[in-house]
Design a protein around this motif. Sequence first.
Motif, mmCIF file in Angstrom:
data_model
loop_
_atom_site.group_PDB
_atom_site.id
_atom_site.type_symbol
_atom_site.label_atom_id
_atom_site.label_comp_id
_atom_site.label_asym_id
_atom_site.label_seq_id
_atom_site.Cartn_x
_atom_site.Cartn_y
_atom_site.Cartn_z
ATOM 1 N N LEU A 1 -5.261 5.374 2.158
ATOM 2 C CA LEU A 1 -4.482 4.217 1.710
ATOM 3 C C LEU A 1 -3.787 3.536 2.885
ATOM 4 O O LEU A 1 -3.718 2.302 2.949
ATOM 5 C CB LEU A 1 -3.470 4.633 0.639
ATOM 6 N N TYR B 1 0.819 -1.205 0.000
ATOM 7 C CA TYR B 1 0.000 0.000 0.000
ATOM 8 C C TYR B 1 0.852 1.253 0.000
ATOM 9 O O TYR B 1 0.501 2.254 -0.615
ATOM 10 C CB TYR B 1 -0.938 -0.012 1.211
ATOM 11 N N TRP C 1 -4.865 3.505 5.944
ATOM 12 C CA TRP C 1 -5.910 2.803 6.672
ATOM 13 C C TRP C 1 -6.323 1.538 5.921
ATOM 14 O O TRP C 1 -6.609 0.504 6.521
ATOM 15 C CB TRP C 1 -7.115 3.725 6.873
ATOM 16 N N SER C 2 -6.321 1.624 4.584
ATOM 17 C CA SER C 2 -6.678 0.452 3.797
ATOM 18 C C SER C 2 -5.674 -0.678 3.988
ATOM 19 O O SER C 2 -6.045 -1.848 3.921
ATOM 20 C CB SER C 2 -6.759 0.798 2.314
#
Lengths: 644, 644
Positions: free
Chosen positions: A319, A292, A321-322
């Motif tokens: 991103l 990421y 957090w993703s």
Amino acid sequence: MAGQLRLTTGKDEDHFQHQGAVELLAFNFLLILTILTIWLFKNHRFRFLHETGGAMVYGLIMGLILRYATAPTDIESGTVYECGKLSFSPSTLLVNITDQVYEYKYKREISQHNVSPHQGNAILEKMTFDPEIFFNVLLPPIIFHAGYSLKKRHFFQNLGSILTYAFLGTVISCVVIGLIMYGFVKIMVYAGQLKSGDFHFTDCLFFGSLMSATDPVTVLAIFHELHVDPDLYTLLFGESVLNDAVAIVLTYSISIYSPKENPNAFDTAAFFQSVGNFLGIFAGSFAMGSAYAVVTALLTKFTKLCEFPMLETGLFFLLSWSAFLSAEAAGLTGIVAVLFCGVTQAHYTYNNLSSDSKLRTKQLFEFMNFLAENVIFCYMGLALFTFQNHIFNALFILGAFLAIFVARACNIYPLSFLLNLGRKQKIPWNFQHMMMFSGLRGAIAFALAIRNTESQPKQMMFTTTLLLVFFTVWVFGGGTTPMLTWLQIRVGVDMDESLKEEPSSQQEANKLDKNPTKTESAQLFRMWYGFDHKYLKPILTHSGPPLTTTLPAWCGPVSRLLTSPQAYGEHLKEDDVECIVNQDELAMNYQEPDSSPSSPATKLALDQKPSLGTPGKENIYEGDLGLGSYELKLEQTRSQPQMD
Amino acid sequence: MAGQLRLTTGKDEDHFQHQGAVELLAFNFLLILTILTIWLFKNHRFRFLHETGGAMVYGLIMGLILRYATAPTDIESGTVYECGKLSFSPSTLLVNITDQVYEYKYKREISQHNVSPHQGNAILEKMTFDPEIFFNVLLPPIIFHAGYSLKKRHFFQNLGSILTYAFLGTVISCVVIGLIMYGFVKIMVYAGQLKSGDFHFTDCLFFGSLMSATDPVTVLAIFHELHVDPDLYTLLFGESVLNDAVAIVLTYSISIYSPKENPNAFDTAAFFQSVGNFLGIFAGSFAMGSAYAVVTALLTKFTKLCEFPMLETGLFFLLSWSAFLSAEAAGLTGIVAVLFCGVTQAHYTYNNLSSDSKLRTKQLFEFMNFLAENVIFCYMGLALFTFQNHIFNALFILGAFLAIFVARACNIYPLSFLLNLGRKQKIPWNFQHMMMFSGLRGAIAFALAIRNTESQPKQMMFTTTLLLVFFTVWVFGGGTTPMLTWLQIRVGVDMDESLKEEPSSQQEANKLDKNPTKTESAQLFRMWYGFDHKYLKPILTHSGPPLTTTLPAWCGPVSRLLTSPQAYGEHLKEDDVECIVNQDELAMNYQEPDSSPSSPATKLALDQKPSLGTPGKENIYEGDLGLGSYELKLEQTRSQPQMD
């Protein structure tokens, strides 16, 4: 045993929502008090109670108030129905089917069938919230911030030592604690305090792994304030950050260890399965987090998002957090993923951000880290009184107390000895003593212990963990400053001086001392450093050397695509590679090339102290709680017409 | 009708947690796509689809995918038991006792007793999350930011107009929509589409009040980008911010109107009770929000927290959040409280913050606002497909469509006419047309409508609201730029010019025109301004004149206690008061005195454009989504020894 059904109506939902607001409010006030007290202490240079300790004290006080000032409330506010007689549809159904909710005294036995539904304390019940909140909401910002604010130069300079302490050291610590606890458990069984089947060796190992997660946040904050030797700071910081990751995955791997026969026997297959599981989860989370970060780096490099700092910051945040969510969804460990995501973001993406975004992301994560940390420590204090199922066992506590010290010693001293065989800059005795002293327990140990408190042994472990956290944070945290003095560790160190000193002395030392081990390790690091400098950084950031020169000719089109215009101005600094490669602890010093992006419209002086004339140096103490001193000079003129 | 019990085990909890991570991840990707698309549009100066509209589109697409691509899953993962046969204690009990959860087709009737527990779509179910999330999590940051970033000078200059539009205008709009909808409802009853008892006049008024909350966020963003006339901007912004507050409280007051007899009759007692309720809640929330801001101001004034920006920012954040929670806990409206908290914080507390904290708080709330807004609009798009109980009724939708236009016209034109009788600087026709055009609906209307969707009429209202939000945001939001051109509203306005122009022309106009009404209103504003300048600001901030001079002698000790050292350097500027008092729309121009605190160690150039030589001017376009152009010059040297 029949369960009871208690039906509530819509009005009770409002009541619950008010309750939610009241509890959050109470927590808010706790935090506000904590902040004011912290300020008071800092104002008077009172270094014996740090903010984490202070937050715990306030949590304790609040817990005390809650327990003894709130009367048991009758929670039978609805009516009790039998299933068959339902004649209408209420909107919600509150069903209580476990016994333990109703027990509000310290007990050693799981409560028997006599459920007393008319007692209870609704507020206490609510404030022992879901432990998953730690792993999903509170810990990720803290861990990400730790990764993002990692001071790369010193970190990579001491990388070998840090990895050794983090991996080997944690495993050693885990095993030693496990063994000692197993001994104490045997004594407890002999004394009749435990049944023989309660505590297997794997449970002791489980306890050992969760207790191996150190959290010297208090010590580090004091180090920071006093400007303690940056190497000591880095060693401790790096170790704690990585051993959190190791402890989390280790705890999980141990918990899934399920031998087919006697749990106390050594089942090779299950053991290797656990080891494989550990490696798989660790590597997978590492890969996920880095992936990421790489995506973020590419996006920020190839779009002109730097013109829109809010969009850039938002993208960065989402991103990252993703990365966490993806790891969780994939059955890996979100926290480990988010750690490596933070490190990789700091290494690549950060260079692509506009100076505004650099500031925004830094401050955003600092703030989230600050809040989350204080919430966790407050909550730990609260948990002593709000957790319903504590089991205090003097023997176990004593055993754990001894165990963590012995384990820390077995971790630090032998490994330091081994490392000093290979390090150019030895780790002196006083550093080792300080590291031994700084083995505080904190948020991670607490979160791992509270995750599962369903059985008696687990409850005992949780209680013991909590007490040890209190003890280490208050006593050892408070004792940091006197300890520094006693060990004669230098403070007030100018970081730039310490960096400048090394090269010359190291080069001379190098010429005299040609240890083949160093050359081998140097080879490894040199390969990584070269690879990173020649390929990874040019692909992911705007730095040179341009890929068109370093990649083979058949990659031509791709190289041109991936190379940023700014990269063409920089060439491979061969001399520099040689020079700096020689400066590592194992003969390699990782130094960032002078390649800060300088797009025409942006002048960045964020990380630099121009007066010293050495660009690209990191401020190791940046990212503190606004305590350190720094010069923040941010000038930015936009290309759009200026309005005002 | 018997309820069914479905028992789940611990494993299902893991499953649910994975599900949670997957859904949050999907939402994250939506937002990331939105951000990238926004960037794309901005890069190409494509102003016909703003980010809010774009977020809705992505939400729609995702909703489409979810509905038609995910197969109905069997949610019977646990076993069904009868109460009497329970022989063990499972850990959790999932009880479904409402019918509507199981219905996944568009229906007009509430489903009958035939519950089909084996169908269902767990994902869809989860993504229609609790509407209270809007009011407790997503809206507060947006509203607080609106209050905090309020541009005070223009706001107070047009205060009378703004209040008129916000209060009177919203009530007018509510009543007009209510009447028109009542007419349409009668037609629908006549046409047999509705039963006579379904839709009372109060329901129509309820719909009218929620539809009166305008949300021109799209329009304002475009105004900002193009630098439209600041007065128009301020009128629209101020109106929308306040009418949100009015609409929320009005909706609540209407919903509790419970006449003892025929709901369609006018029950005086109930009416006055509702009015009293409205005033009480509004005033109470205002007081609560302001109180917390005052506390923050005092705390930041009397402690040297400015040395610790993180502590200061943390305190600021927690106290503002506490304003929200306290209002909720006290049964008031948290959102209205948080609005006035934001305004008061901006007016007093902001001046006490260190420049670092000013930046941090601004950026923090900007970021939260950005995220929350995009989440809400994404979710609105999603809700078209994930909400299980839509009721599309062509007549109702048509009626609502007409109603909002007629109501907006009845709001804007008559009130503008009345205001122009009193205003010095008239609101021109093209402004009025633009305001008429900018009556977009958005987050507040949506949140108010989704709060209660239990009955058929409420579901119809929700569906209609959603469609109107889509329409107004896409069509009117997209049409803003052409409309500006068509109405020949000036763009690219230099805000400083517009401020400098007024004084001279106003003073001349004043001498010629001595309207007694103006003098009366001037009196009122002059009183407030004087009071604020002489007492409130010196108490709450570091500005002068010192209270020791303005308060009577017997307050001596208190005055000395409350007066800040910096205040002694400033004296009451009598001439200024006279001069600026004459410049209001109703003969009063609120202008901040040249009293920015200048503590020795801090030079702040944050809000100023030094080249113009006029200090203290506000950048009306600050706080945007990083779109506008600005010079950010932040120099700060600390008093602590500098390390690097």
